[in-house]
Scaffold this motif. Structure first.
Motif, PDB file in Angstrom:
ATOM      1  N   PHE A 187       0.822  -1.210   0.000  1.00 45.58           N
ATOM      2  CA  PHE A 187       0.000   0.000   0.000  1.00 45.58           C
ATOM      3  C   PHE A 187       0.858   1.264   0.000  1.00 45.58           C
ATOM      4  O   PHE A 187       0.759   2.119   0.874  1.00 45.58           O
ATOM      5  N   THR A 188       1.711   1.328  -1.016  1.00 47.48           N
ATOM      6  CA  THR A 188       2.522   2.511  -1.230  1.00 47.48           C
ATOM      7  C   THR A 188       1.651   3.624  -1.803  1.00 47.48           C
ATOM      8  O   THR A 188       0.465   3.444  -2.082  1.00 47.48           O
ATOM      9  N   ALA A 189       2.256   4.801  -1.981  1.00 48.30           N
ATOM     10  CA  ALA A 189       1.507   5.985  -2.414  1.00 48.30           C
ATOM     11  C   ALA A 189       0.691   5.704  -3.671  1.00 48.30           C
ATOM     12  O   ALA A 189       1.195   5.138  -4.646  1.00 48.30           O
ATOM     13  N   GLY A 190      -0.563   6.101  -3.640  1.00 52.02           N
ATOM     14  CA  GLY A 190      -1.442   5.993  -4.785  1.00 52.02           C
ATOM     15  C   GLY A 190      -2.167   4.673  -4.926  1.00 52.02           C
ATOM     16  O   GLY A 190      -3.039   4.542  -5.807  1.00 52.02           O
ATOM     17  N   VAL A 191      -1.845   3.700  -4.095  1.00 43.64           N
ATOM     18  CA  VAL A 191      -2.505   2.392  -4.184  1.00 43.64           C
ATOM     19  C   VAL A 191      -3.807   2.438  -3.386  1.00 43.64           C
ATOM     20  O   VAL A 191      -3.793   2.814  -2.212  1.00 43.64           O
ATOM     21  N   PRO A 192      -4.926   2.063  -3.974  1.00 40.27           N
ATOM     22  CA  PRO A 192      -6.194   2.074  -3.222  1.00 40.27           C
ATOM     23  C   PRO A 192      -6.150   1.088  -2.058  1.00 40.27           C
ATOM     24  O   PRO A 192      -5.624  -0.020  -2.187  1.00 40.27           O
ATOM     25  N   VAL A 193      -6.700   1.508  -0.934  1.00 33.95           N
ATOM     26  CA  VAL A 193      -6.827   0.633   0.228  1.00 33.95           C
ATOM     27  C   VAL A 193      -8.306   0.303   0.388  1.00 33.95           C
ATOM     28  O   VAL A 193      -9.113   1.195   0.636  1.00 33.95           O
ATOM     29  N   PRO A 194      -8.697  -0.952   0.240  1.00 40.97           N
ATOM     30  CA  PRO A 194     -10.118  -1.294   0.298  1.00 40.97           C
ATOM     31  C   PRO A 194     -10.771  -0.907   1.622  1.00 40.97           C
ATOM     32  O   PRO A 194     -10.176  -1.083   2.691  1.00 40.97           O
TER      33      PRO A 194
END
Length: 251
Positions: free
Chosen positions: A157-164
């Motif tokens: 979950f690095t920058a810009g990755v959606p977190v559900p």
């Protein structure tokens, strides 16, 4: 150097740099501590459904020493596993078994380091052995494994990755429940003492950290990733609401 969190079995060489194992000299003193009853908390949260470790362990179990325990849980550290995000949630037991095999095999740890793991569908899995209702000493945040719980979000979950949303809600549910047993507001801070100079702080140094913290708050790492770190304030508020708290806490 900034380090990611626990990768899958294909990159087990980085495992020791992430969680750092259990501080055995300290945990030996509490290994046999009885599970004492405590007064009911004023702000309890409902225990969420937790899938037992038997669901993912299968025939991969290795001989290990008895679990180690602390007196209570006063803080939570959130991690990501630094592994692929595009998994089918039906495959998660196999994925967790891979983490376990990497840590207990290549790294020769006594068990998986995290207390709980959460997948992108919001399913919560028991990690480290010892009983989900107890204050099991984990191996997730070097220097701060005592009186804390490690919750790992499966993925990167690095920058810009959606977190559900399902994932953050599940993390909040575990945190609310475990902290609620000691009547601790997830939005506040806690004083912890580092037990290992391999952490962000020298052994013996007392520091004030968020009650619901990211791995990087206690260790030199980028874990749990910029995207998940940005969601921690929201997770704290959700956990507080699950405890029935309405007034604003002090971060």
């Amino acid at each position: 150097m900034l380090l990611g969190c626990l990768p899958g079995a294909a990159a087990v060489a980085a495992l020791v740099l992430c969680a750092g194992g259990v501080d055995r000299a300290v945990t030996a003193a509490v290994a046999a501590r009885p599970h004492a009853a405590r007064p009911a908390a004023r702000h309890p949260a409902v225990k969420p459904r937790v899938v037992p470790r038997t669901a993912w362990l299968g025939d991969a179990a290795r001989p290990q020493p008895p679990p180690r325990y602390d007196d209570e849980v006063v803080a939570v550290f959130v991690h990501h596993t630094d592994s692929p995000n595009g998994y089918d949630c039906a495959d998660v037991p196999r994925i967790i078994r891979g983490f376990y095999t990497g840590q207990t095999g290549a790294r020769d740890w006594d068990d998986i380091g995290y207390n709980f793991l959460v997948d992108r569908c919001g399913t919560i899995y028991e990690g480290r052995a010892g009983g989900v209702d107890r204050a099991v000493t984990g191996a997730h945040t070097q220097g701060f494994n005592h009186r804390t719980v490690g919750i790992a979000a499966i993925g990167t979950f690095t920058a810009g990755v959606p977190v559900p949303r399902e994932m953050t809600d599940a993390i909040a549910a575990v945190a609310a429940w475990k902290l609620g047993l000691a009547d601790i507001d997830p939005r506040t801070s806690v004083r912890l003492t580092s037990s290992n100079s391999g952490s962000r702080y020298a052994a013996g140094r007392a520091v004030t950290l968020p009650v619901l913290a990211g791995h990087k708050d206690g260790y030199m790492t980028s874990c749990p990733g910029a995207a998940l770190s940005a969601r921690l304030p929201e997770i704290r508020e959700k956990a507080a609401r699950l405890q029935g708290r309405t007034s604003t806490g002090t971060p």
